[in-house]
Scaffold this motif. Structure first.
Motif, PDB file in Angstrom:
ATOM      1  N   VAL A 122       0.862  -1.175   0.000  1.00 39.44           N
ATOM      2  CA  VAL A 122       0.000   0.000   0.000  1.00 39.44           C
ATOM      3  C   VAL A 122       0.901   1.228   0.000  1.00 39.44           C
ATOM      4  O   VAL A 122       1.942   1.246   0.652  1.00 39.44           O
ATOM      5  N   GLU A 144      -7.855   1.699  -5.211  1.00 33.85           N
ATOM      6  CA  GLU A 144      -7.594   2.873  -4.393  1.00 33.85           C
ATOM      7  C   GLU A 144      -8.481   2.756  -3.167  1.00 33.85           C
ATOM      8  O   GLU A 144      -9.710   2.664  -3.274  1.00 33.85           O
ATOM      9  N   LEU A 145      -7.846   2.735  -2.005  1.00 35.93           N
ATOM     10  CA  LEU A 145      -8.571   2.658  -0.744  1.00 35.93           C
ATOM     11  C   LEU A 145      -8.740   4.081  -0.222  1.00 35.93           C
ATOM     12  O   LEU A 145      -7.764   4.795   0.002  1.00 35.93           O
ATOM     13  N   GLU A 147      -9.543   7.181   2.163  1.00 37.23           N
ATOM     14  CA  GLU A 147      -9.397   7.568   3.569  1.00 37.23           C
ATOM     15  C   GLU A 147      -9.020   6.365   4.433  1.00 37.23           C
ATOM     16  O   GLU A 147      -9.596   6.111   5.482  1.00 37.23           O
ATOM     17  N   GLU A 148      -7.992   5.665   4.013  1.00 37.91           N
ATOM     18  CA  GLU A 148      -7.562   4.424   4.668  1.00 37.91           C
ATOM     19  C   GLU A 148      -6.719   4.662   5.914  1.00 37.91           C
ATOM     20  O   GLU A 148      -6.774   3.885   6.849  1.00 37.91           O
ATOM     21  N   TYR A 149      -5.927   5.735   5.909  1.00 39.75           N
ATOM     22  CA  TYR A 149      -5.030   6.011   7.036  1.00 39.75           C
ATOM     23  C   TYR A 149      -5.164   7.450   7.498  1.00 39.75           C
ATOM     24  O   TYR A 149      -5.323   8.353   6.681  1.00 39.75           O
ATOM     25  N   TYR A 155      -7.007  12.304   6.692  1.00 47.56           N
ATOM     26  CA  TYR A 155      -7.079  10.951   6.154  1.00 47.56           C
ATOM     27  C   TYR A 155      -6.410  10.915   4.786  1.00 47.56           C
ATOM     28  O   TYR A 155      -6.455  11.890   4.034  1.00 47.56           O
ATOM     29  N   ASN A 157      -5.707   8.640   1.141  1.00 43.85           N
ATOM     30  CA  ASN A 157      -6.034   7.548   0.240  1.00 43.85           C
ATOM     31  C   ASN A 157      -4.746   6.808  -0.100  1.00 43.85           C
ATOM     32  O   ASN A 157      -3.667   7.416  -0.170  1.00 43.85           O
ATOM     33  N   ARG A 160      -3.478   0.172  -3.420  1.00 44.40           N
ATOM     34  CA  ARG A 160      -2.980  -1.174  -3.166  1.00 44.40           C
ATOM     35  C   ARG A 160      -2.453  -1.635  -4.521  1.00 44.40           C
ATOM     36  O   ARG A 160      -3.156  -1.580  -5.527  1.00 44.40           O
TER      37      ARG A 160
END
Length: 179
Positions: A122, A144-145, A147-149, A155, A157, A160
């Motif tokens: 990621v 595309e994930l 607001e993953e972190y 947040y 994006n 992966r």
């Protein structure tokens, strides 16, 4: 692959270098972690994981026998034959091609030695340099994930990205033919 860089297993004596990088805010923002870790915590983590067969941690050594960074193969799953790839290059070693070399060396180890079928990672969508390196090494965006972190007050994006064993070997063969 070039012979400028070599990977060797992470040793206890490397932990001071790791501690320095793990507490560098510029580096850790791309790992989505707080740059706050005591040397004692790092040593305890090393002791807990040194024999874990689901992880492989390497130090990248440059042509001057200096530590350039780290690569990790974690979450190794031998049933599904996949694992996660992570990399950290020291700020003073960046821009020298070490990230590309270390990525290719780690992928070769994952596919040739561990016989993994798939590597994934990621990466922050704003880390264009890293995305470019991964794509150059054959990784492909899977998703595309959103607001993953959460890091530095907002947040982020992430993409992966993945690389299959057969794609890696096909690209390596093609690169050798073109040389």
């Amino acid at each position: 692959m070039s012979s400028h860089l070599k990977l060797r297993p992470l040793e206890r004596s490397d932990l001071r270098f790791a501690h320095e990088l793990n507490n560098n805010a510029k580096i850790m923002r791309y790992w989505f972690e707080e740059p706050y870790e005591t040397f004692s915590e790092l040593t305890q983590l090393y002791d807990q994981h040194v024999h874990d067969v689901r992880e492989r941690r390497f130090v990248a050594i440059d042509g001057n026998n200096e530590m350039a960074g780290f690569v990790e193969l974690i979450e190794l799953d031998y049933i599904h034959r996949r694992g996660e790839f992570q990399i950290m290059i020291a700020p003073d070693k960046q821009g020298k091609g070490y990230a590309t070399e270390a990525t290719l060396l780690a992928a070769n180890y994952a596919f040739s030695v561990l016989n993994l079928r798939k590597l994934y990672l990621v990466v922050d969508v704003s880390n264009l340099a890293a995305v470019h390196i991964y794509e150059k090494c054959g990784f492909i965006k899977e998703a595309e994930l959103v607001e993953e972190y959460f890091c530095n007050g907002s947040y982020h994006n992430v993409f992966r990205m993945r690389l299959f064993q057969h794609e890696f070997f096909a690209k390596a063969m093609q690169d050798n033919i073109q040389k």
